[in-house]
Design an enzyme around this catalytic site. Structure first.
Site, PDB file in Angstrom:
ATOM      1  N   GLU A  68     -13.827  17.265  -7.987  1.00 21.07           N
ATOM      2  CA  GLU A  68     -12.631  15.721  -8.499  1.00 21.07           C
ATOM      3  C   GLU A  68     -14.063  14.800  -8.982  1.00 21.07           C
ATOM      4  O   GLU A  68     -13.284  13.567  -8.783  1.00 21.07           O
ATOM      5  CB  GLU A  68     -11.635  15.116  -7.218  1.00 21.07           C
ATOM      6  CG  GLU A  68     -10.207  16.383  -6.663  1.00 21.07           C
ATOM      7  CD  GLU A  68      -9.732  16.524  -7.602  1.00 21.07           C
ATOM      8  OE1 GLU A  68      -9.720  15.997  -9.425  1.00 21.07           O
ATOM      9  OE2 GLU A  68      -8.792  16.891  -7.434  1.00 21.07           O
TER      10      GLU A  68
ATOM     11  N   HIS B 191     -10.079  10.053  -1.332  1.00 17.31           N
ATOM     12  CA  HIS B 191      -9.055  11.124  -1.854  1.00 17.31           C
ATOM     13  C   HIS B 191      -8.074  12.045  -0.934  1.00 17.31           C
ATOM     14  O   HIS B 191      -9.327  12.934  -0.292  1.00 17.31           O
ATOM     15  CB  HIS B 191      -9.680  11.657  -3.707  1.00 17.31           C
ATOM     16  CG  HIS B 191      -8.792  12.447  -4.124  1.00 17.31           C
ATOM     17  ND1 HIS B 191      -7.281  12.306  -4.200  1.00 17.31           N
ATOM     18  CD2 HIS B 191      -8.949  13.925  -3.796  1.00 17.31           C
ATOM     19  CE1 HIS B 191      -6.590  13.992  -4.817  1.00 17.31           C
ATOM     20  NE2 HIS B 191      -7.636  14.393  -4.514  1.00 17.31           N
TER      21      HIS B 191
ATOM     22  N   HIS C 237      -5.119  14.243   0.572  1.00 14.53           N
ATOM     23  CA  HIS C 237      -3.738  15.557   0.553  1.00 14.53           C
ATOM     24  C   HIS C 237      -2.789  15.004   1.325  1.00 14.53           C
ATOM     25  O   HIS C 237      -2.779  16.022   1.830  1.00 14.53           O
ATOM     26  CB  HIS C 237      -4.141  16.761   0.167  1.00 14.53           C
ATOM     27  CG  HIS C 237      -4.587  17.224  -0.833  1.00 14.53           C
ATOM     28  ND1 HIS C 237      -5.178  18.255  -1.414  1.00 14.53           N
ATOM     29  CD2 HIS C 237      -5.382  16.671  -1.399  1.00 14.53           C
ATOM     30  CE1 HIS C 237      -5.556  18.314  -2.656  1.00 14.53           C
ATOM     31  NE2 HIS C 237      -5.875  17.561  -2.985  1.00 14.53           N
TER      32      HIS C 237
ATOM     33  N   TYR D 224       4.813  -5.674   3.525  1.00 12.02           N
ATOM     34  CA  TYR D 224       3.694  -6.565   2.874  1.00 12.02           C
ATOM     35  C   TYR D 224       2.353  -5.976   2.852  1.00 12.02           C
ATOM     36  O   TYR D 224       1.585  -6.210   1.774  1.00 12.02           O
ATOM     37  CB  TYR D 224       4.048  -7.660   3.872  1.00 12.02           C
ATOM     38  CG  TYR D 224       2.827  -7.825   5.216  1.00 12.02           C
ATOM     39  CD1 TYR D 224       1.918  -7.203   5.266  1.00 12.02           C
ATOM     40  CD2 TYR D 224       3.801  -7.479   6.459  1.00 12.02           C
ATOM     41  CE1 TYR D 224       1.582  -7.707   6.595  1.00 12.02           C
ATOM     42  CE2 TYR D 224       3.003  -7.406   7.620  1.00 12.02           C
ATOM     43  CZ  TYR D 224       1.630  -7.402   7.619  1.00 12.02           C
ATOM     44  OH  TYR D 224       1.348  -7.343   9.236  1.00 12.02           O
TER      45      TYR D 224
ATOM     46  N   HIS E  85       0.132  15.467  -5.612  1.00 11.53           N
ATOM     47  CA  HIS E  85      -1.739  15.966  -4.984  1.00 11.53           C
ATOM     48  C   HIS E  85      -1.572  15.350  -3.881  1.00 11.53           C
ATOM     49  O   HIS E  85      -2.581  15.744  -3.368  1.00 11.53           O
ATOM     50  CB  HIS E  85      -2.383  15.826  -6.920  1.00 11.53           C
ATOM     51  CG  HIS E  85      -4.051  16.355  -6.763  1.00 11.53           C
ATOM     52  ND1 HIS E  85      -4.276  16.469  -7.845  1.00 11.53           N
ATOM     53  CD2 HIS E  85      -4.688  15.848  -5.260  1.00 11.53           C
ATOM     54  CE1 HIS E  85      -5.434  16.793  -7.335  1.00 11.53           C
ATOM     55  NE2 HIS E  85      -6.120  16.230  -6.101  1.00 11.53           N
TER      56      HIS E  85
ATOM     57  N   TYR F 258      -7.428 -13.211   5.702  1.00 13.53           N
ATOM     58  CA  TYR F 258      -7.631 -12.586   6.248  1.00 13.53           C
ATOM     59  C   TYR F 258      -9.802 -11.642   6.595  1.00 13.53           C
ATOM     60  O   TYR F 258      -9.532 -12.003   6.603  1.00 13.53           O
ATOM     61  CB  TYR F 258      -7.104 -11.293   6.103  1.00 13.53           C
ATOM     62  CG  TYR F 258      -7.003  -9.570   6.860  1.00 13.53           C
ATOM     63  CD1 TYR F 258      -5.929 -10.588   8.259  1.00 13.53           C
ATOM     64  CD2 TYR F 258      -7.548  -9.240   7.229  1.00 13.53           C
ATOM     65  CE1 TYR F 258      -5.285  -9.124   9.648  1.00 13.53           C
ATOM     66  CE2 TYR F 258      -7.023  -8.299   8.141  1.00 13.53           C
ATOM     67  CZ  TYR F 258      -6.098  -8.575   9.094  1.00 13.53           C
ATOM     68  OH  TYR F 258      -6.452  -8.033  10.197  1.00 13.53           O
TER      69      TYR F 258
END
Length: 235
Positions: free
Chosen positions: A96, A114, A116, A135, A176, A231
């Site tokens: 990827e 990334h 799955h 939120y 995916h 934050y």
């Protein structure tokens, strides 16, 4: 640490030459491996189905293709430049890689995750966009889009992903999985975990017969986005 003949050039490009450059890359690799292992421990990937990368200067360290994360060692360090040329290690980079490099070229990302993840992947089968049920949607830039399906590892998938990421720090990949990015591995991972949690939340609420989940408005998300800028701890 295993270097290709272009390894020294990669360190110079990162702005960290000599022993310091090596230490920076080694530390980044250690953090990358820990993050990759965490995706398995937390159930976001099965086997080697996800991938992680982190940028050090102009060098991108990536998980190698098809190697279980619990087997990765310091000498397995794998890195490419922003054009995809391998500059560190001998293991083949993740399949990827086009997605990861596309993110780095188009954004200020310091790390990409990334996965799955099962609930997020399930949502990608059902809707073109994850409805704003919480939120934390604002932390990803707004309602999370679903990129159209394309074969893994292709430039077509990378282009579809970039379209879905416009104005966002994460998206779903149809049939995916997920991809998120951040300024650090911790931030990229947190966004992945939050996205999977929100997908699970929406699926759970949507499964109640005769009821529809309450959704947040654009105004409510905008207010949260303002608050999120302050934050956390101040440096």
């Amino acid at each position: 640490m295993t270097y290709s003949r272009a390894g020294e050039a990669a360190e110079r490009a990162s702005g960290r030459t000599g022993a310091d450059g090596g230490s920076a890359l080694e530390a980044a690799w250690e953090a990358l491996v820990a993050t990759a292992r965490r995706t398995v421990t937390d159930g976001l990937v099965v086997g080697t189905s996800g991938n992680v990368s982190v940028r050090v200067g102009d060098t991108v360290l990536v998980t190698p293709s098809g190697v279980p994360y619990d087997r990765l060692a310091p000498e397995d360090i794998t890195g490419v430049d922003l054009d995809g040329r391998q500059v560190l290690g001998t293991l083949v980079p993740t399949s990827e890689l086009p997605m990861h490099l596309a993110v780095y070229r188009a954004t200020d990302a310091g790390a990409v995750v990334h996965t799955h993840a099962v609930h997020a992947t399930a949502v990608s089968l059902l809707v073109p966009e994850l409805p704003p049920v919480h939120y934390m949607t604002a932390a990803l830039g707004g309602p999370v889009r679903v990129a159209p399906y394309a074969t893994y590892g292709t430039d077509e998938l990378a282009r579809a992903m970039l379209d879905a990421l416009a104005g966002r720090t994460g998206c779903l990949l149809k049939n995916h999985g997920t991809i998120t990015y951040g300024t650090s591995l911790d931030q990229a991972y947190d966004r992945t975990a939050q996205l999977e949690w929100m997908c699970r939340l929406w699926l759970t609420a949507s499964s109640v017969p005769g009821r529809s989940p309450s959704l947040l408005t654009e105004e409510q998300l905008a207010e949260v986005a303002d608050r999120l800028r302050e934050y956390g701890q101040r440096s």
